[in-house]
Design a protein around this motif. Structure first.
Motif, mmCIF file in Angstrom:
data_model
loop_
_atom_site.group_PDB
_atom_site.id
_atom_site.type_symbol
_atom_site.label_atom_id
_atom_site.label_comp_id
_atom_site.label_asym_id
_atom_site.label_seq_id
_atom_site.Cartn_x
_atom_site.Cartn_y
_atom_site.Cartn_z
ATOM 1 N N ASN A 68 0.794 -1.236 0.000
ATOM 2 C CA ASN A 68 0.000 0.000 0.000
ATOM 3 C C ASN A 68 0.825 1.283 0.000
ATOM 4 O O ASN A 68 0.276 2.373 0.127
ATOM 5 N N ALA A 79 2.727 4.079 -1.903
ATOM 6 C CA ALA A 79 2.810 4.618 -3.258
ATOM 7 C C ALA A 79 4.235 5.066 -3.560
ATOM 8 O O ALA A 79 4.895 5.658 -2.712
ATOM 9 N N HIS A 121 1.039 2.400 6.762
ATOM 10 C CA HIS A 121 -0.083 2.224 5.844
ATOM 11 C C HIS A 121 -0.877 0.961 6.178
ATOM 12 O O HIS A 121 -2.020 0.794 5.733
ATOM 13 N N LYS A 149 1.649 10.916 0.157
ATOM 14 C CA LYS A 149 1.915 9.685 0.912
ATOM 15 C C LYS A 149 0.764 8.686 0.920
ATOM 16 O O LYS A 149 1.000 7.482 0.891
ATOM 17 N N ARG A 205 -2.689 6.872 -0.388
ATOM 18 C CA ARG A 205 -3.730 6.606 -1.372
ATOM 19 C C ARG A 205 -5.079 6.930 -0.744
ATOM 20 O O ARG A 205 -5.353 6.581 0.410
ATOM 21 N N GLU A 206 -5.917 7.575 -1.510
ATOM 22 C CA GLU A 206 -7.193 8.050 -0.959
ATOM 23 C C GLU A 206 -8.037 6.908 -0.412
ATOM 24 O O GLU A 206 -8.759 7.066 0.568
ATOM 25 N N SER A 207 -7.931 5.725 -1.026
ATOM 26 C CA SER A 207 -8.733 4.583 -0.594
ATOM 27 C C SER A 207 -8.364 4.108 0.816
ATOM 28 O O SER A 207 -9.146 3.412 1.462
ATOM 29 N N GLN A 234 -2.053 11.332 -9.096
ATOM 30 C CA GLN A 234 -3.269 10.595 -9.427
ATOM 31 C C GLN A 234 -2.969 9.211 -9.981
ATOM 32 O O GLN A 234 -3.694 8.254 -9.702
ATOM 33 N N ASN A 283 -0.662 7.335 -9.046
ATOM 34 C CA ASN A 283 -0.343 6.513 -7.877
ATOM 35 C C ASN A 283 -1.531 6.330 -6.937
ATOM 36 O O ASN A 283 -1.376 5.816 -5.830
ATOM 37 N N GLY A 284 -2.706 6.791 -7.349
ATOM 38 C CA GLY A 284 -3.874 6.663 -6.489
ATOM 39 C C GLY A 284 -3.938 7.707 -5.398
ATOM 40 O O GLY A 284 -4.652 7.541 -4.406
ATOM 41 N N LEU A 285 -3.165 8.794 -5.567
ATOM 42 C CA LEU A 285 -3.123 9.859 -4.567
ATOM 43 C C LEU A 285 -3.985 11.038 -5.000
ATOM 44 O O LEU A 285 -4.078 11.339 -6.186
ATOM 45 N N ASN A 286 -4.601 11.678 -4.035
ATOM 46 C CA ASN A 286 -5.453 12.835 -4.305
ATOM 47 C C ASN A 286 -4.669 14.111 -3.996
ATOM 48 O O ASN A 286 -4.344 14.382 -2.842
#
Length: 276
Positions: free
Chosen positions: A48, A50, A142, A163, A165-167, A214, A216-219
């Protein structure tokens, strides 16, 4: 006639030494497998996590410069009203994402009667220089925070945007809330990816940086969502403190801010785009 062939005697001592040597050589290989090297930069591989920021000495320098920029903007290493608590002594503070160790070191020196613990997925600074009332634990936060409920009086985290991920961010906030004592304080610092009246080159950089986050799944704007998320966790007395940063080499009062910001953003740019 020649001597009859004898069955070789099993040398248990040699086998034991060979096994020990094999284990000795395998240990560094296992450690290396925890990292990925991209264009000379080292990135931590863990569940998890990124690959947006490296885990090396250059990142430690960039992170510490970012801490200095924050201190210049806000006038201190922290904004939460915890000075009296930490001065009285016996309080326990946790920094999540210790980076180069600058904040942890400075806070431990400033409040020598309280205890400070740093937590991060990789060790990128020399722990020998930490004051006696502080310590560091390498752990993948994480995957959760490895402490019992109601452990800390104060929790601090810096640089959220690059750092988490939004999920996973909601679960992380729940973990922070879990290990925080009733009546304790949680402080989260982040920089929105927005610059007013940015020039064409800066605007292109910001757009590119947001796209990298984005991927990397980051907001990029996750810091703006934090107050509402905390309220949903029934955390009361949520306060938002913002400080505008004017970037201009012409303004003598802002020269230090400008230098710190440019140094931070250039180093960030140098390795941020290397991760893809």
């Amino acid at each position: 006639m020649g001597q009859p062939l004898k069955k070789p005697v099993k040398n248990e001592t040699n086998e034991k030494c060979n096994k020990q040597n094999e284990e000795t050589y395998l240990k560094p290989l296992s450690a290396l497998e925890a990292y990925k090297f991209i264009q000379g930069r080292k990135f931590r591989l863990a569940p998890n996590v990124a690959l947006a920021l490296p885990s090396d000495s250059e990142e430690a320098i960039r992170f510490n410069e970012s801490i200095n920029l924050m201190k210049n903007l806000f006038g201190s290493n922290c904004s939460a009203p915890i000075t009296k608590l930490l001065t009285c002594g016996g309080a326990k503070a946790l920094e999540i994402g210790t980076g180069g160790g600058h904040w942890l070191h400075n806070m431990a020196l400033e409040f020598p009667t309280s205890i400070f613990l740093g937590l991060d997925v990789a060790t990128i600074f020399n722990q020998d220089y930490l004051p006696e009332n502080s310590a560091f634990l390498e752990h993948n936060y994480h995957e959760g925070i490895p402490f019992p409920d109601n452990t800390f009086d104060y929790i601090y985290q810096h640089s959220i945007s690059a750092k988490f991920r939004e999920s996973l961010f909601d679960d992380h906030l729940c973990e922070m809330s879990r290990v925080l004592k009733p009546g304790g304080w949680m402080e989260i610092y982040g920089s929105p990816t927005h610059i007013v009246d940015a020039g064409p080159a800066t605007e292109r950089f910001i757009i590119g940086a947001c796209k990298c986050l984005q991927v990397n799944g980051l907001n990029p704007s996750i810091v703006r969502t934090i107050p509402e998320k905390l309220k949903r966790l029934n955390i009361k007395n949520v306060q938002v403190v913002e400080r505008p940063l004017t970037l201009s080499r012409r303004n003598k009062n802002q020269v230090n801010y400008y230098k710190l910001f440019i140094s931070d953003i250039l180093n960030f740019n140098k390795h941020f785009f290397f991760s893809f």
